[in-house]
Design an enzyme around this catalytic site. Structure first.
Site, PDB file in Angstrom:
ATOM      1  N   SER A  56       0.848  -1.188   0.000  1.00  0.00           N
ATOM      2  CA  SER A  56       0.000   0.000   0.000  1.00  0.00           C
ATOM      3  C   SER A  56       0.888   1.243   0.000  1.00  0.00           C
ATOM      4  O   SER A  56       1.893   1.290   0.722  1.00  0.00           O
ATOM      5  CB  SER A  56      -0.908  -0.006   1.235  1.00  0.00           C
ATOM      6  OG  SER A  56      -1.813   1.075   1.162  1.00  0.00           O
ATOM      7  N   GLU A  57       0.503   2.247  -0.799  1.00  0.00           N
ATOM      8  CA  GLU A  57       1.323   3.441  -0.986  1.00  0.00           C
ATOM      9  C   GLU A  57       1.714   4.097   0.337  1.00  0.00           C
ATOM     10  O   GLU A  57       2.764   4.719   0.453  1.00  0.00           O
ATOM     11  CB  GLU A  57       0.572   4.492  -1.822  1.00  0.00           C
ATOM     12  CG  GLU A  57       0.374   4.141  -3.267  1.00  0.00           C
ATOM     13  CD  GLU A  57      -0.976   3.491  -3.494  1.00  0.00           C
ATOM     14  OE1 GLU A  57      -1.288   2.481  -2.821  1.00  0.00           O
ATOM     15  OE2 GLU A  57      -1.721   3.991  -4.356  1.00  0.00           O
ATOM     16  N   ASN A  58       0.819   4.031   1.323  1.00  0.00           N
ATOM     17  CA  ASN A  58       1.078   4.727   2.574  1.00  0.00           C
ATOM     18  C   ASN A  58       1.972   3.925   3.522  1.00  0.00           C
ATOM     19  O   ASN A  58       1.921   4.118   4.732  1.00  0.00           O
ATOM     20  CB  ASN A  58      -0.235   5.117   3.268  1.00  0.00           C
ATOM     21  CG  ASN A  58      -1.151   3.945   3.514  1.00  0.00           C
ATOM     22  OD1 ASN A  58      -1.221   3.033   2.699  1.00  0.00           O
ATOM     23  ND2 ASN A  58      -1.857   3.958   4.618  1.00  0.00           N
TER      24      ASN A  58
END
Lengths: 227, 226
Positions: A56-58
């Protein structure tokens, strides 16, 4: 949903069916980023026992399924801001490291939704260029250029029946020539120099019927099924 | 004795001026230094440039700073406020300037600023509307866009634990942009949920070493608000 028309009868894949179909093709060991919407559902359909690591990007590797309502951890959200879980072996890292994974070609696969895909692999999935609307891109442009493979999952046509597989995108591009494969509600198609090569269609659908719903040039899959 | 702890949000924000560029960590509702942002409001600051991934959440913190029209310009990847159209309203009314930056380019521009790299080439956004007006170059047959480092006057960071040297650890997806922004500002201010004695945080697990941190204020508020 059953579609009837002058040619025959078939059933388009629904969202769950589409997510299940994509999941079948992800081999063990791949590191995969899933976009919001149907792509997120792909994680729920990876066969038991097959280890695929979701990113996930975060700043998360090893995303697990959504938690039960009484087990929500408010510090753990995915890129779509939904509550998630972490699998054993998962890890946390900051945004620059997260996008090093994306932009440095470390992800085996990214699965995104799209408004339009062109037959040369151009992707339009971030803006419909509505006048006055604030543009918002998130991580789409990074994922489109950075993952080793980019698969798109989407309905074959818009809700009002217009084609989404085009000769040339009409909406602003997310990235040029980046899509390698498209899973639609009607077919699986690879981007090849001649156009979209049909790898698979839903049962009962003919090549000509599919072409009638597609603006882009389709080419028949090879005898081995095009895989 | 080095002691970066201050006693209040007001002390933590001392010296920040109107027109400052403020880097704000956080992703969605997680890992955003809402109490420090409220402090910017209480200080009466205006004409700010804010760098953040989103335009805030609900009616608190950054969303409230925007709604009170304290922000002249926002630089972000996804300018939406979940559960509110207040950003779109400001934007349509021409009351805020927006620079949309792809999320990875945003992270890398901040990283570059922290690392003393003035600019870099990236494939992200090449051949798209977001590359318009920017220098591009072909390198080994691929097209790249020149992006500049993004410096802050101030970074507002939320940590999980901090010691008096400013060594920090974060919690889960609350880490996000915080460690990168901590390196990219002239003045890095931290709000932390928990205190640690010097030496108590395992050196192997410190994410942000104290060299990047100027001030720390202890605000044990609990879990992120919805």
């Amino acid at each position: 949903m059953k579609s009837e028309n002058n040619f025959g009868k078939w059933t388009p894949l629904d969202r769950g069916g589409l997510a299940r179909r994509v999941a079948q093709d992800i081999p063990e060991g791949w590191y995969v980023n899933l976009g919001v919407g149907v792509p997120t559902q792909v994680a729920d359909h990876v066969p038991q026992g097959r280890e695929v690591v979701f990113h996930s990007e975060n700043g998360i590797l090893g995303l697990g399924p959504a938690p039960m309502a009484d087990k929500i951890d408010r510090w753990l959200v995915n890129a779509g801001k939904q509550y998630v879980t972490l699998v054993r072996g998962g890890s946390f890292f900051h945004h620059a490291d997260s996008f090093t994974m994306i932009r440095g070609r470390h992800l085996d696969l990214c699965v995104l939704g799209a408004f339009e895909v062109a037959q040369n692999g151009d992707l339009a999935n971030w803006s419909t260029a509505t006048p006055g609307a604030a543009p918002a891109v998130g991580g789409a442009m990074d994922l489109a250029v950075g993952a080793k493979r980019l698969w798109v999952v989407m309905d074959h046509t818009t809700k009002d029946g217009r084609p989404k597989l085009l000769r040339k995108c009409t909406y602003p591009l997310t990235a040029p020539a980046c899509v390698s494969r498209v899973y639609t509600s009607l077919a699986v198609l690879d981007v090849v120099p001649e156009g979209f090569r049909v790898v698979e269609m839903v049962p009962g659908l003919s090549f000509n019927e599919l072409q009638a719903r597609t603006e882009a040039q389709l080419v028949q899959g090879d005898a081995n099924g095009g895989k | 004795m080095i002691d970066k702890f201050v006693h209040s949000v007001a002390d933590a924000l001392e010296g920040i001026k109107d027109g400052a560029t403020i880097l704000v960590g956080g992703f969605g509702a997680v890992g955003q230094a809402n109490h420090l942002i409220d402090g910017l409001i209480d200080r009466g600051l205006r004409d700010l440039t804010v760098v953040a991934n989103n335009a805030g959440y609900g009616q608190i913190g950054l969303a409230r700073l925007l709604q009170l029209r304290r922000v002249r310009k926002i630089i972000c990847s996804f300018p939406r406020i979940a559960g509110s159209t207040s950003f779109e309203d400001l934007y349509r009314a021409g009351e805020i300037e927006l620079e949309v930056v792809p999320q990875g380019t945003l992270a890398e521009r901040l990283r570059a600023a922290g690392a003393g790299i003035p600019a870099f080439f990236t494939a992200t956004a090449a051949g798209t509307d977001l590359a318009k007006g920017k220098e591009t170059r072909e390198i080994n047959g691929r097209s790249y866009v020149l992006e500049n480092a993004l410096y802050g006057d101030v970074a507002l960071v939320e940590a999980w634990r901090a010691d008096r040297w400013g060594n920090l650890v974060y919690r889960e997806s609350g880490r996000n942009f915080n460690p990168v922004m901590a390196t990219a500002a002239a003045l890095t201010i931290v709000q932390t949920q928990h205190l640690a004695e010097l030496g108590e945080i395992d050196p192997e697990t410190i994410v942000t070493p104290g060299i990047f941190v100027n001030r720390v204020v202890h605000i044990p508020y609990g879990d992120p608000m919805l």
